[in-house]
Design a protein around this motif. Structure first.
Motif, PDB file in Angstrom:
ATOM      1  N   GLY A   1       0.757  -1.154  -0.138  1.00  0.00           N
ATOM      2  CA  GLY A   1       0.007  -0.010  -0.178  1.00  0.00           C
ATOM      3  C   GLY A   1       0.725   1.244  -0.147  1.00  0.00           C
ATOM      4  N   GLU A   2       0.265   2.335   0.234  1.00  0.00           N
ATOM      5  CA  GLU A   2       0.955   3.689   0.217  1.00  0.00           C
ATOM      6  C   GLU A   2       0.653   4.557   1.468  1.00  0.00           C
ATOM      7  N   GLN A   3       1.602   5.179   1.968  1.00  0.00           N
ATOM      8  CA  GLN A   3       1.551   6.339   2.907  1.00  0.00           C
ATOM      9  C   GLN A   3       0.955   7.514   2.329  1.00  0.00           C
ATOM     10  N   ILE A   4      -0.129   8.025   2.995  1.00  0.00           N
ATOM     11  CA  ILE A   4      -0.555   9.260   2.453  1.00  0.00           C
ATOM     12  C   ILE A   4       0.497  10.494   2.533  1.00  0.00           C
ATOM     13  N   GLN A   5       0.476  11.167   1.190  1.00  0.00           N
ATOM     14  CA  GLN A   5       1.258  12.229   1.022  1.00  0.00           C
ATOM     15  C   GLN A   5       0.488  13.565   1.203  1.00  0.00           C
ATOM     16  N   ALA A   6       1.509  14.628   1.429  1.00  0.00           N
ATOM     17  CA  ALA A   6       1.004  15.697   1.391  1.00  0.00           C
ATOM     18  C   ALA A   6       0.030  16.206   0.357  1.00  0.00           C
ATOM     19  N   GLY A   7      -1.101  16.834   0.733  1.00  0.00           N
ATOM     20  CA  GLY A   7      -2.079  17.167  -0.413  1.00  0.00           C
ATOM     21  C   GLY A   7      -3.481  17.534   0.238  1.00  0.00           C
ATOM     22  N   THR A   8      -4.288  17.797  -0.929  1.00  0.00           N
ATOM     23  CA  THR A   8      -5.766  18.268  -0.611  1.00  0.00           C
ATOM     24  C   THR A   8      -6.536  17.018  -0.644  1.00  0.00           C
ATOM     25  N   TYR A   9      -7.597  16.495   0.185  1.00  0.00           N
ATOM     26  CA  TYR A   9      -8.292  15.429   0.031  1.00  0.00           C
ATOM     27  C   TYR A   9      -9.956  15.541   0.238  1.00  0.00           C
ATOM     28  N   GLU A  10     -10.577  14.811  -0.200  1.00  0.00           N
ATOM     29  CA  GLU A  10     -12.049  14.571   0.206  1.00  0.00           C
ATOM     30  C   GLU A  10     -11.795  13.529   1.293  1.00  0.00           C
ATOM     31  N   ILE A  11     -12.331  13.636   2.288  1.00  0.00           N
ATOM     32  CA  ILE A  11     -12.117  12.493   3.237  1.00  0.00           C
ATOM     33  C   ILE A  11     -13.887  11.865   3.164  1.00  0.00           C
ATOM     34  N   GLU A  12     -14.054  10.542   2.530  1.00  0.00           N
ATOM     35  CA  GLU A  12     -15.277   9.991   2.279  1.00  0.00           C
ATOM     36  C   GLU A  12     -15.708   8.890   2.957  1.00  0.00           C
ATOM     37  N   SER A  13     -16.552   8.667   3.584  1.00  0.00           N
ATOM     38  CA  SER A  13     -17.038   7.734   4.599  1.00  0.00           C
ATOM     39  C   SER A  13     -17.419   6.156   3.578  1.00  0.00           C
ATOM     40  N   GLU A  14     -16.771   5.281   4.135  1.00  0.00           N
ATOM     41  CA  GLU A  14     -17.116   3.895   3.451  1.00  0.00           C
ATOM     42  C   GLU A  14     -18.414   3.572   3.680  1.00  0.00           C
ATOM     43  N   ARG A  15     -19.178   4.133   4.639  1.00  0.00           N
ATOM     44  CA  ARG A  15     -20.711   3.529   5.151  1.00  0.00           C
ATOM     45  C   ARG A  15     -21.471   4.197   4.129  1.00  0.00           C
ATOM     46  N   ARG A  16     -21.527   5.236   3.673  1.00  0.00           N
ATOM     47  CA  ARG A  16     -22.655   5.920   2.785  1.00  0.00           C
ATOM     48  C   ARG A  16     -21.944   6.488   1.523  1.00  0.00           C
ATOM     49  N   GLY A  17     -20.863   7.056   1.530  1.00  0.00           N
ATOM     50  CA  GLY A  17     -20.109   7.832   0.631  1.00  0.00           C
ATOM     51  C   GLY A  17     -20.371   9.342   0.931  1.00  0.00           C
ATOM     52  N   TYR A  18     -20.681   9.679   1.997  1.00  0.00           N
ATOM     53  CA  TYR A  18     -20.883  11.268   2.515  1.00  0.00           C
ATOM     54  C   TYR A  18     -19.367  11.579   2.569  1.00  0.00           C
ATOM     55  N   SER A  19     -19.238  12.722   2.616  1.00  0.00           N
ATOM     56  CA  SER A  19     -17.993  13.528   2.764  1.00  0.00           C
ATOM     57  C   SER A  19     -17.727  14.379   4.112  1.00  0.00           C
ATOM     58  N   LEU A  20     -16.755  14.306   4.823  1.00  0.00           N
ATOM     59  CA  LEU A  20     -16.478  14.832   5.925  1.00  0.00           C
ATOM     60  C   LEU A  20     -16.452  16.252   5.579  1.00  0.00           C
ATOM     61  N   GLU A  21     -17.187  17.259   6.529  1.00  0.00           N
ATOM     62  CA  GLU A  21     -17.097  18.781   6.054  1.00  0.00           C
ATOM     63  C   GLU A  21     -17.376  19.558   7.611  1.00  0.00           C
ATOM     64  N   LEU A  22     -17.115  20.774   7.355  1.00  0.00           N
ATOM     65  CA  LEU A  22     -17.302  21.539   8.398  1.00  0.00           C
ATOM     66  C   LEU A  22     -19.224  21.731   8.566  1.00  0.00           C
ATOM     67  N   ALA A  23     -19.612  21.868   9.822  1.00  0.00           N
ATOM     68  CA  ALA A  23     -21.100  22.095   9.760  1.00  0.00           C
ATOM     69  C   ALA A  23     -21.404  23.568   9.737  1.00  0.00           C
ATOM     70  N   VAL A  24     -21.237  24.057   8.473  1.00  0.00           N
ATOM     71  CA  VAL A  24     -21.592  25.560   8.006  1.00  0.00           C
ATOM     72  C   VAL A  24     -22.818  25.585   7.116  1.00  0.00           C
ATOM     73  N   ASP A  25     -23.312  26.686   6.970  1.00  0.00           N
ATOM     74  CA  ASP A  25     -24.489  26.716   6.034  1.00  0.00           C
ATOM     75  C   ASP A  25     -23.781  26.588   4.471  1.00  0.00           C
ATOM     76  N   PHE A  26     -24.810  25.992   3.558  1.00  0.00           N
ATOM     77  CA  PHE A  26     -24.433  25.842   2.383  1.00  0.00           C
ATOM     78  C   PHE A  26     -24.592  27.085   1.618  1.00  0.00           C
ATOM     79  N   VAL A  27     -23.639  27.513   0.860  1.00  0.00           N
ATOM     80  CA  VAL A  27     -23.564  28.573   0.104  1.00  0.00           C
ATOM     81  C   VAL A  27     -23.814  28.070  -1.229  1.00  0.00           C
ATOM     82  N   ARG A  28     -24.899  28.823  -2.007  1.00  0.00           N
ATOM     83  CA  ARG A  28     -24.930  28.516  -3.358  1.00  0.00           C
ATOM     84  C   ARG A  28     -24.034  29.225  -4.010  1.00  0.00           C
ATOM     85  N   ILE A  29     -23.675  28.510  -5.463  1.00  0.00           N
ATOM     86  CA  ILE A  29     -22.952  29.214  -6.472  1.00  0.00           C
ATOM     87  C   ILE A  29     -23.618  29.803  -7.408  1.00  0.00           C
TER      88      ILE A  29
END
Length: 500
Positions: free
Chosen positions: A299-327
Motif C-alpha cells: 500500500g501507500e502512505q498518504i502524501q501531503a495534499g488536499t483530499y476529500e475524506i469520504e465515509s465508506e458507510r454511505r459515501g458522504y464527505s466529512l465537512e464543516l457544519a456550516v451553511d450551504f452557500v450557493r454558487i
C-alpha cells in the motif's frame, strides 16, 4: 475550428511532498521480519546486529545478533525467540558453500539479564558444487498444523523447503529438502485464509541506485507447492506476481516480512537497496500491506495534499457544519439550449467567498454529499518530525487555506479550531488491508494515549461522525481519501473561429 484559452489562478497551491520512510538511522540490509519484544520492535540484518524502535517509526542501531553471516529471520515461538541465518554462501568469500544456522534467546533486549543466545545449530548446507546455495532463510510456523518450515536459497540454483522441530529449532529427523522455486532469492513464507504464499526477491542487488530488486509472489494450497502466480505460472518456471517495485525515490525493495498490527491492519517490511535522498544507502522500508483478490500488494502512505475524506458507510464527505452557500450561475432550460452558443465554464467556489459566513470559534464536523465546496477540502500534511508509529507518521488535518484543524474532544466528538499543536489535533492515517483507511487520534483529552489510539473517526450515522472503538468488520470505521485537484478560479473563455 475553435481555439479555447483557459486562464487559471491557483488558491493555496499544495504540492505533494514525499512522506519519508522510517526516520532516525534506519540503515540495514536484508532485514528480518519485524518482531516485538516488551513493547519495542526489532529487526536484524546481514553482518550481525540490527535495529531497535520504541514506536516503529524512529529506528536506531542496537539490536545484537552474534554469528555474522547474512539475511537472518526471527520469530517468537512460545516464550522464546528463534533466529535463523545464513553463515556463508551467496558468493560471499567467492563460493556457494553455505550453511543455515538456528539459535534461541528468551528476549531480544540486549540490556535484559535474560539476554543470551544459545549455541547455533546447523540445519541445512550446500557444498558449493550443487545447483543450490544455502543462504537467505525464512521461518513459517504453520497456524493450522503447528509445523515449522524454512525456505532458503538464491539465484544460484533453487529455492528449497525444509522442516524444523519448533521445540528445538533442529532439522526434523528424516526430513528431505524440496525445491519450490527458481529465479529469486531472499524468500518468505506466510499463510493466510487457506493459502500459503511464497514471496521471493527478484532482480539484482548490492548495486545501490542501479539495483533492480523487486518482490514477487506465488501461492499454493499446500506448503510444499506448487506455487503459482495470478496467471497460473509456476514459480519453479520463474513465475511471480509483483508485490512491490521501485517507486518515489527508493529502488530495490527486497527481503519481505509481514507483521500483523491489528485486525485488518498489516504492514510489510523490506529494505530498499537505495534511498536517493539518503545518499543511496540501504534503508529499512515499512509499507501498509493490502490484500487484493487474495493477493498481497504494497500500500501507500498518504502524501501531503488536499483530499476529500469520504465515509465508506454511505459515501458522504466529512465537512464543516456550516451553511450551504450557493454558487451563482446563468441557467438555461435544457430544452432551450442553443448548441452554437459559446460555453461559459463555472469557476469553483473559493474560500474567500464563503469564509465570512462561518461562525467564529469552534465549528463542529458532519458528513454530507460532496459538492466541491471549500468546507469539504481537507489539507493533510505529514509531520514526521513530531512522531509516528509502525504504520506511518503523524498528520495534521486542516481545512485547506486555513489554520482550522480537525480536533478530537473529551466527549468523543469532532470539532475544528485554530491549530495550536495540541496532541488532540494530530492523527494517524493507517491504510487497512482492504485499501480503505482508519483515522486515529494521537490523543483524546482525558484518556491515556494508549487508550485513545484504540479509537478512530467513526460514522455513527450517515451524517454523524464521532470517535468510537475501531472495528474492522464495520464500514463505520473506514474512510476513503480522494486526492483533489487545485482549485481553479477566474476562468475566462476566449473563442475564435477560423476557416479550415
Amino acid at each position: 475550428m475553435k481555439r479555447i484559452l483557459i486562464i487559471l489562478s491557483f488558491f493555496n497551491f499544495c504540492t505533494f511532498t514525499l512522506c519519508r520512510a522510517q526516520v532516525g538511522a534506519p540503515y540495514i540490509h536484508d532485514p528480518s521480519t519485524i518482531a516485538e519484544c516488551d513493547g519495542k520492535y526489532y529487526t536484524f540484518g546481514t553482518g550481525g546486529g540490527g535495529l531497535i524502535s520504541s514506536n516503529g517509526w524512529k529506528w536506531e542501531s542496537g539490536a545484537e545478533r552474534p554469528g555474522g553471516g547474512a539475511a537472518p529471520d526471527v520469530m517468537k515461538i512460545g516464550d522464546r525467540y528463534l533466529c535463523i541465518y545464513g553463515a556463508t554462501g551467496g558468493g560471499l568469500g567467492g563460493g556457494h558453500n553455505g550453511r543455515i544456522l538456528t539459535m534461541w534467546n528468551k528476549t531480544l533486549d540486549p540490556k535484559s539479564p535474560q539476554f543470551k543466545w544459545t549455541e547455533p545449530i546447523e540445519v541445512a548446507s550446500s557444498d558449493g558444487m550443487e545447483d543450490q546455495d544455502a543462504i537467505d532463510p525464512c521461518l513459517l510456523l504453520d497456524p493450522t498444523t503447528g509445523r515449522l518450515w524454512v525456505s532458503y536459497g538464491t539465484y544460484f540454483g533453487t529455492i528449497r523447503l525444509i522442516e524444523l522441530d519448533p521445540k528445538t529449532g533442529e532439522r526434523m529427523k528424516g526430513n528431505k529438502e524440496q525445491d519450490i522455486a527458481i529465479d529469486c532469492e531472499a524468500t518468505d513464507l506466510i499463510w493466510r485464509d487457506g493459502w500459503y504464499y511464497l514471496l521471493g526477491t527478484h532482480g539484482t542487488c548490492c548495486d545501490g541506485v542501479n539495483s533492480t530488486y523487486n518482490i514477487v509472489v506465488g501461492r499454493s494450497r499446500n506448503v510444499t507447492g506448487p506455487y503459482l502466480d495470478n496467471v497460473g505460472r509456476d514459480m519453479m518456471q520463474g513465475g511471480g506476481r509483483m508485490v512491490i517495485a521501485a517507486g518515489e525515490r527508493f529502488c530495490g525493495p527486497g527481503h519481505f516480512g509481514r507483521t500483523i498490527i491489528d485486525e485488518g491492519v498489516e504492514i510489510m517490511s523490506c529494505h530498499y537497496e537505495a534511498d536517493f535522498d539518503q545518499g543511496g544507502r540501504s534503508v529499512l522500508g515499512i509499507r501498509p500491506l493490502l490484500w487484493k483478490n487474495g493477493w498481497p500488494i504494497a500500500g501507500e502512505q498518504i502524501q501531503a495534499g488536499t483530499y476529500e475524506i469520504e465515509s465508506e458507510r454511505r459515501g458522504y464527505s466529512l465537512e464543516l457544519a456550516v451553511d450551504f452557500v450557493r454558487i451563482q450561475q446563468e441557467r438555461q432550460a435544457f430544452w432551450h439550449i442553443n448548441p452554437n452558443e459559446p460555453v461559459k465554464p463555472i469557476a469553483n467556489q473559493t474560500l474567500a467567498e464563503v469564509q465570512d459566513t462561518w461562525p467564529e470559534g469552534e465549528i463542529a464536523v458532519r458528513c454530507s454529499d460532496y459538492m466541491f465546496r471549500p468546507w469539504q477540502r481537507w489539507s493533510i500534511t505529514p509531520v514526521p518530525q513530531i512522531g509516528g508509529n509502525i504504520c506511518g507518521p503523524l498528520y495534521e488535518i486542516k481545512i485547506e487555506g486555513t489554520n482550522r484543524s480537525l480536533t478530537a474532544t473529551a466527549d468523543l466528538q469532532l470539532t475544528t479550531r485554530q491549530f495550536q499543536s495540541e496532541d488532540c489535533q494530530l492523527w494517524f492515517i493507517e491504510q487497512l488491508t482492504d485499501g480503505t483507511y482508519r483515522i486515529v487520534p494521537f490523543d483524546i483529552p482525558g484518556k491515556k494515549k494508549e487508550e485513545a489510539q484504540r479509537y478512530c473517526i467513526y460514522s455513527a450515522g450517515d451524517s454523524t461522525p464521532t470517535l468510537s472503538l475501531y472495528d474492522f468488520s464495520s464500514d463505520n470505521s473506514k474512510w476513503n481519501l480522494k486526492h483533489l485537484p487545485v482549485v481553479q478560479t477566474n476562468i475566462t473563455l476566449n473563442t475564435t473561429k477560423t476557416d479550415k
